[in-house]
Design a protein around this motif. Sequence first.
Motif, short mmCIF file in Angstrom:
data_model
loop_
_atom_site.label_atom_id
_atom_site.label_comp_id
_atom_site.label_asym_id
_atom_site.label_seq_id
_atom_site.Cartn_x
_atom_site.Cartn_y
_atom_site.Cartn_z
N VAL A 98 0.84 -1.21 0.00
CA VAL A 98 0.00 0.00 0.00
C VAL A 98 0.87 1.25 0.00
CG1 VAL A 98 -1.56 1.38 1.44
CG2 VAL A 98 -2.04 -1.04 1.03
N LEU A 99 1.92 1.25 0.83
CA LEU A 99 2.80 2.41 0.91
C LEU A 99 3.54 2.63 -0.41
CD1 LEU A 99 4.28 2.00 4.52
CD2 LEU A 99 2.34 3.40 3.77
N ASN A 100 3.87 1.55 -1.08
CA ASN A 100 4.54 1.65 -2.39
C ASN A 100 3.61 2.28 -3.43
OD1 ASN A 100 7.07 0.68 -1.75
ND2 ASN A 100 6.50 -1.46 -2.10
N VAL A 101 2.32 1.92 -3.38
CA VAL A 101 1.34 2.51 -4.29
C VAL A 101 1.28 4.02 -4.08
CG1 VAL A 101 -1.14 2.71 -4.81
CG2 VAL A 101 -0.08 0.45 -4.58
N MET A 102 1.23 4.43 -2.81
CA MET A 102 1.20 5.87 -2.50
C MET A 102 2.43 6.58 -3.05
SD MET A 102 -0.22 5.89 1.42
CE MET A 102 -1.82 5.18 1.83
N SER A 103 3.58 5.96 -2.86
CA SER A 103 4.83 6.55 -3.35
C SER A 103 4.84 6.63 -4.87
CB SER A 103 6.01 5.72 -2.84
OG SER A 103 7.22 6.22 -3.34
N ASP A 104 4.41 5.54 -5.53
CA ASP A 104 4.38 5.51 -7.00
C ASP A 104 3.43 6.56 -7.57
OD1 ASP A 104 6.18 3.44 -6.92
OD2 ASP A 104 4.69 1.85 -7.26
N LEU A 131 2.33 10.50 -3.79
CA LEU A 131 1.75 10.98 -2.53
C LEU A 131 2.83 11.00 -1.47
CD1 LEU A 131 -1.68 9.09 -2.29
CD2 LEU A 131 -1.09 11.10 -3.63
N ASN A 132 2.79 12.01 -0.62
CA ASN A 132 3.74 12.12 0.48
C ASN A 132 3.02 11.74 1.77
OD1 ASN A 132 6.03 12.81 2.02
ND2 ASN A 132 5.20 14.86 2.39
N LEU A 133 3.49 10.70 2.44
CA LEU A 133 2.87 10.23 3.67
C LEU A 133 3.32 11.13 4.83
CD1 LEU A 133 1.22 7.77 4.94
CD2 LEU A 133 3.46 6.81 5.47
N THR A 134 2.38 11.84 5.48
CA THR A 134 2.74 12.73 6.58
C THR A 134 2.34 12.16 7.94
OG1 THR A 134 0.65 13.96 6.40
CG2 THR A 134 2.53 14.77 5.12
N LYS A 190 -5.71 8.84 -8.73
CA LYS A 190 -5.13 7.59 -9.23
C LYS A 190 -4.86 6.63 -8.07
CE LYS A 190 -1.17 5.72 -11.77
NZ LYS A 190 0.15 6.03 -12.35
N ALA A 191 -4.24 7.16 -7.00
CA ALA A 191 -3.94 6.33 -5.83
C ALA A 191 -5.23 5.80 -5.20
CB ALA A 191 -3.15 7.13 -4.80
N LYS A 192 -6.23 6.66 -5.14
CA LYS A 192 -7.51 6.30 -4.52
C LYS A 192 -8.16 5.13 -5.27
CE LYS A 192 -10.66 9.54 -4.65
NZ LYS A 192 -11.54 10.71 -4.34
N SER A 193 -8.14 5.18 -6.57
CA SER A 193 -8.77 4.12 -7.37
C SER A 193 -8.07 2.77 -7.17
CB SER A 193 -8.79 4.50 -8.85
OG SER A 193 -7.47 4.62 -9.35
N LEU A 253 -6.14 1.95 -4.37
CA LEU A 253 -6.28 1.54 -2.96
C LEU A 253 -7.67 1.00 -2.65
CD1 LEU A 253 -4.34 4.47 -1.24
CD2 LEU A 253 -3.56 2.12 -1.54
N GLN A 254 -8.68 1.50 -3.36
CA GLN A 254 -10.04 0.98 -3.15
C GLN A 254 -10.12 -0.50 -3.51
OE1 GLN A 254 -12.09 3.91 -5.51
NE2 GLN A 254 -12.96 4.94 -3.72
N LEU A 255 -9.30 -0.92 -4.44
CA LEU A 255 -9.28 -2.33 -4.85
C LEU A 255 -8.39 -3.17 -3.92
CD1 LEU A 255 -8.88 -1.81 -8.71
CD2 LEU A 255 -10.98 -2.39 -7.47
N MET A 256 -7.33 -2.57 -3.42
CA MET A 256 -6.33 -3.32 -2.65
C MET A 256 -6.66 -3.48 -1.17
SD MET A 256 -2.74 -1.78 -3.97
CE MET A 256 -1.93 -2.60 -2.61
N ALA A 257 -7.18 -2.42 -0.57
CA ALA A 257 -7.36 -2.41 0.88
C ALA A 257 -8.82 -2.69 1.25
CB ALA A 257 -6.94 -1.05 1.45
N GLU A 258 -9.01 -3.26 2.43
CA GLU A 258 -10.36 -3.54 2.92
C GLU A 258 -10.95 -2.29 3.57
OE1 GLU A 258 -10.31 -6.97 5.53
OE2 GLU A 258 -8.54 -7.74 4.48
N ASN A 259 -12.27 -2.10 3.38
CA ASN A 259 -13.00 -0.99 4.02
C ASN A 259 -12.29 0.35 3.87
OD1 ASN A 259 -15.07 -2.72 5.00
ND2 ASN A 259 -13.71 -3.39 6.64
N PHE A 260 -11.85 0.61 2.64
CA PHE A 260 -11.16 1.86 2.35
C PHE A 260 -12.15 3.03 2.46
CE2 PHE A 260 -9.90 5.20 -0.65
CZ PHE A 260 -8.59 5.43 -0.27
N LYS A 261 -11.73 4.11 3.10
CA LYS A 261 -12.61 5.26 3.31
C LYS A 261 -11.79 6.55 3.25
CE LYS A 261 -15.52 5.13 6.89
NZ LYS A 261 -16.02 5.33 8.29
N VAL A 262 -12.32 7.56 2.58
CA VAL A 262 -11.72 8.89 2.60
C VAL A 262 -12.40 9.68 3.72
CG1 VAL A 262 -11.30 11.03 1.33
CG2 VAL A 262 -11.20 8.83 0.14
#
Length: 274
Positions: free
Chosen positions: A209-215, A218-221, A251-254, A256-265
Amino acid sequence: MNNLVAIQGIKGSFHYIVAQHYDASMGVLECLTFDTLVDSLLNGKTDTAVMAIENSIAGSIIPNYALIDTHNLHIKGEYYLDIQHNLMALSGQSIEDIKEVHSHPMALLQCKQFFKDYPHIKLVEAKDTADVAKLISDEQLKGIAAIASKSAAEIFGLSLLAESIQTIKHNETRFVIVKKQKDENHKDSIDKASLKFELSSKRGSLATVLNVMSDCKLNLTKIQSLPIIETPWKYSFFVDVTFEGYEHFEKAKSILQLMAENFKVLGEYKNARL
């Protein structure tokens, strides 16, 4: 729509100061607890609230993450406040006249070093910083001091005995502005988001998941884990990310919605840390 913003605490509290910065034209609805604050949103007494979410010294206020998630609240903005703790009492007294200091446990902890020079003073925990200042003023209590903001001293007519008494001088709290209904923010003004998701305990799932954000640039704060009460040893992750272009976040959101369970913004808003 009512013209109130809910705050934890009373006028003069740090939440009140943030509410004034957010919109000084709005009245405040004083709530003694964060549960009461959330209830005021859910039952329509107010449509906006200010919630402390983390402190630069003490870290995350984890129960507030859970409240936002559980009640499907939406973060529409954030504010960083420099926390300055001041010692105050009725006028005409010196610090040697003070027998007890009452304040919120966090404030007492952050000012512990200051009171080592005054062993005659007893430290007493209270629910709210400004509430103690109000009590001293209302009941004209001598020999008792409060630790609170300068705003509280002004509102309740108290004299400052000592200023900026916190041990670590640079002490910030991050507050979020929350609503029950989601605001449609303009995408060109959004450069930060708060997300929540769950992951299986499969090896490498968080790293993926963190790799997807980096790709996706996205900057994880911020990353905060919280146990899922119904499922022992499984965790929710609360994440804050910043980005230069909203398209990177989409792009990341689309993905992560597939990869992670119960994804929520939890919220999309303007980064206040710039």
